[in-house]
Design an enzyme around this catalytic site. Structure first.
Site, PDB file in Angstrom:
ATOM      1  N   SER A 139       0.954  -1.251  -0.005  1.00 60.86           N
ATOM      2  CA  SER A 139      -0.030  -0.027  -0.056  1.00 60.86           C
ATOM      3  C   SER A 139       1.057   1.270   0.068  1.00 60.86           C
ATOM      4  O   SER A 139       2.015   1.230   0.493  1.00 60.86           O
ATOM      5  CB  SER A 139      -0.783  -0.045   1.324  1.00 60.86           C
ATOM      6  OG  SER A 139      -1.340   1.000   1.268  1.00 60.86           O
ATOM      7  N   TYR A 153      -2.042  -0.504  10.418  1.00 61.33           N
ATOM      8  CA  TYR A 153      -2.182  -0.829   8.943  1.00 61.33           C
ATOM      9  C   TYR A 153      -0.925  -0.711   8.216  1.00 61.33           C
ATOM     10  O   TYR A 153      -0.342  -1.235   7.380  1.00 61.33           O
ATOM     11  CB  TYR A 153      -3.367  -0.385   8.448  1.00 61.33           C
ATOM     12  CG  TYR A 153      -3.765  -0.535   7.000  1.00 61.33           C
ATOM     13  CD1 TYR A 153      -4.270  -1.648   6.548  1.00 61.33           C
ATOM     14  CD2 TYR A 153      -3.267   0.527   5.960  1.00 61.33           C
ATOM     15  CE1 TYR A 153      -4.461  -1.847   5.241  1.00 61.33           C
ATOM     16  CE2 TYR A 153      -3.421   0.105   4.667  1.00 61.33           C
ATOM     17  CZ  TYR A 153      -3.984  -1.266   4.162  1.00 61.33           C
ATOM     18  OH  TYR A 153      -4.224  -1.278   2.882  1.00 61.33           O
TER      19      TYR A 153
HETATM   20  N1  LIG Z   1      -8.787  -0.198  -1.467  1.00 59.86           N
HETATM   21  C1  LIG Z   1      -7.446   0.635  -1.203  1.00 59.86           C
HETATM   22  O1  LIG Z   1      -7.433   1.697  -1.169  1.00 59.86           O
HETATM   23  C2  LIG Z   1      -6.258  -0.107  -0.821  1.00 59.86           C
HETATM   24  C3  LIG Z   1      -5.007   0.668  -0.974  1.00 59.86           C
HETATM   25  C4  LIG Z   1      -3.667  -0.020  -0.742  1.00 59.86           C
HETATM   26  C5  LIG Z   1      -3.754  -1.457  -0.354  1.00 59.86           C
HETATM   27  N2  LIG Z   1      -5.215  -2.225  -0.421  1.00 59.86           N
HETATM   28  C6  LIG Z   1      -4.848  -3.553  -0.155  1.00 59.86           C
HETATM   29  O2  LIG Z   1      -5.541  -4.232  -1.268  1.00 59.86           O
HETATM   30  C7  LIG Z   1      -5.838  -5.639  -0.544  1.00 59.86           C
HETATM   31  C8  LIG Z   1      -7.302  -5.657  -0.934  1.00 59.86           C
HETATM   32  O3  LIG Z   1      -8.097  -4.721  -0.461  1.00 59.86           O
HETATM   33  P1  LIG Z   1      -9.618  -4.016  -0.912  1.00 59.86           P
HETATM   34  O4  LIG Z   1      -9.392  -2.945  -0.906  1.00 59.86           O
HETATM   35  O5  LIG Z   1     -10.043  -5.141  -2.093  1.00 59.86           O
HETATM   36  O6  LIG Z   1     -10.212  -4.554   0.457  1.00 59.86           O
HETATM   37  P2  LIG Z   1     -11.712  -5.673   0.220  1.00 59.86           P
HETATM   38  O7  LIG Z   1     -12.743  -5.139  -0.441  1.00 59.86           O
HETATM   39  O8  LIG Z   1     -12.337  -5.307   2.044  1.00 59.86           O
HETATM   40  O9  LIG Z   1     -11.113  -6.757   0.116  1.00 59.86           O
HETATM   41  C9  LIG Z   1     -10.225  -7.677   1.154  1.00 59.86           C
HETATM   42  C10 LIG Z   1     -10.254  -9.076   0.854  1.00 59.86           C
HETATM   43  O10 LIG Z   1      -9.428  -9.647   1.722  1.00 59.86           O
HETATM   44  C11 LIG Z   1     -10.014 -10.727   2.077  1.00 59.86           C
HETATM   45  N3  LIG Z   1      -9.685 -11.243   3.589  1.00 59.86           N
HETATM   46  C12 LIG Z   1     -10.081 -10.608   4.326  1.00 59.86           C
HETATM   47  N4  LIG Z   1      -9.518 -11.295   5.661  1.00 59.86           N
HETATM   48  C13 LIG Z   1      -9.276 -12.405   5.210  1.00 59.86           C
HETATM   49  C14 LIG Z   1      -8.948 -13.473   5.811  1.00 59.86           C
HETATM   50  N5  LIG Z   1      -8.784 -13.574   7.031  1.00 59.86           N
HETATM   51  N6  LIG Z   1      -8.742 -14.785   5.003  1.00 59.86           N
HETATM   52  C15 LIG Z   1      -8.861 -14.761   3.785  1.00 59.86           C
HETATM   53  N7  LIG Z   1      -9.445 -13.683   3.161  1.00 59.86           N
HETATM   54  C16 LIG Z   1      -9.485 -12.583   3.730  1.00 59.86           C
HETATM   55  C17 LIG Z   1     -11.582 -10.622   1.973  1.00 59.86           C
HETATM   56  O11 LIG Z   1     -12.275 -11.678   1.928  1.00 59.86           O
HETATM   57  P3  LIG Z   1     -13.401 -12.523   2.917  1.00 59.86           P
HETATM   58  O12 LIG Z   1     -13.768 -11.445   3.747  1.00 59.86           O
HETATM   59  O13 LIG Z   1     -14.314 -13.221   2.120  1.00 59.86           O
HETATM   60  O14 LIG Z   1     -12.493 -13.510   3.559  1.00 59.86           O
HETATM   61  C18 LIG Z   1     -11.743  -9.937   0.634  1.00 59.86           C
HETATM   62  O15 LIG Z   1     -11.858 -10.604  -0.371  1.00 59.86           O
HETATM   63  C19 LIG Z   1      -5.651  -5.687   1.003  1.00 59.86           C
HETATM   64  O16 LIG Z   1      -4.579  -6.198   1.125  1.00 59.86           O
HETATM   65  C20 LIG Z   1      -5.495  -3.939   1.157  1.00 59.86           C
HETATM   66  O17 LIG Z   1      -4.777  -3.682   2.320  1.00 59.86           O
HETATM   67  C21 LIG Z   1      -6.295  -1.492  -0.628  1.00 59.86           C
END
Ligand SMILES: NC(=O)c1ccc[n+]([C@@H]2O[C@H](COP(=O)([O-])OP(=O)(O)OC[C@H]3O[C@@H](n4cnc5c(N)ncnc54)[C@H](OP(=O)(O)O)[C@@H]3O)[C@@H](O)[C@H]2O)c1
Length: 247
Positions: A139, A153
């Protein structure tokens, strides 16, 4: 022959969005997360639209033994896994010293220890195959220590970035490639309900940019590159009171 990509955290947000973009490019997909109904709906959506094979499995990445089992099962099913995207993560966090250690610990565990388990399982497979592309989703928050709910985080995301670099150092001059991806703010369930975020883009735009970057198998990518590449450089040198404005 079509290649296969394994994505963790594929039930929503960037994981699901990247799955859509990769399916459109003809990749087979191995998708996992905890919410099975979401995965089932996504599988159906992708198989209806594209002629690709989509396999889904329930996986809680904090159940470390299961990470190894599920990854191996996918590998056996597809024969070869060409790329593994360590994406599962949580955005939960609380101010330090306000009595919320359990929430911060869970964030550190999911975002770092579970990512370590996924990297171990992925590299084990790639070593046997003698090829593969490991992609670690960090991130922009990894650039500096951040205040408020973001402290743990940001630290967990700095940790995974460092881990990915260490694995890259370990595997230099091998056919196994390692990319560290630094997304900026992309609107997903992770930041649902948050007020307008600096330079935010919608999920589709963000996932398109992620897939474009990942396809080049870069060492590092800031996504979207504009404005996050220069912002990343600035974040590393600006005083904390200015960096704080991004959080
Ligand atoms: N959105 C942003 O602005 C942003 C920016 C930088 C980095 N990121 C990173 O991108 C990645 C995806 O985030 P997102 O924005 O797409 O968020 P999101 O929509 O909340 O998706 C998170 C995903 O991770 C899964 N997850 C969470 N805990 C888990 C566990 N214990 N076991 C297995 N799966 C798990 C969730 O699936 P289930 O709940 O179904 O398990 C979901 O599919 C993350 O690593 C986040 O830190 C996001």
């Amino acid at each position: 022959m079509a290649k296969t990509i394994l994505i963790t955290g594929a039930s929503s947000g960037l994981g699901a969005g990247m799955a859509r973009e990769f399916a459109a490019k003809g990749y087979h997909l191995a998708l996992c997360a905890r919410r099975l109904e979401r995965l089932e709906a996504l599988k159906q959506e992708l198989e209806n639209q594209f002629s690709v094979q989509v396999s889904i499995k329930v996986l809680d990445v904090t159940h470390y033994d299961d990470v190894f089992t599920v990854f191996k099962d996918f590998q056996q099913e597809f024969g070869t896994i060409d790329r593994i995207i360590v994406n599962a993560g949580v955005g939960e966090g609380r101010r330090i010293g306000k009595g919320h250690f359990e929430i911060n610990r869970a964030t550190a565990e999911t975002n770092f220890i579970s990512a370590l388990a996924q990297c171990e399982a992925a590299v084990e497979i790639f070593r046997v195959q003698n090829k593969g592309h490991l992609v670690v989703i960090s991130s922009m928050s990894a650039m500096r220590g951040l205040p408020k709910h973001l402290s743990t985080y940001a630290a967990s995301k700095a940790a995974v970035a460092h881990l990915a670099e260490g694995i890259r150092a370990e595997l230099l001059n091998t056919p196994i490639k390692v990319s560290t991806i630094f997304p900026g703010y992309i609107r997903t369930e992770l930041n649902e309900g948050a007020k307008k975020l600096p330079f935010e883009v919608d999920e589709k735009t963000g996932c398109r940019a992620l897939v474009k970057a990942i396809e080049k198998a870069p060492i590092k990518a800031y996504v979207p590159q504009w404005p996050w590449l220069p912002v990343g450089i600035a974040m590393k040198i600006l005083p904390l009171k200015l960096v704080n404005k991004l959080s």
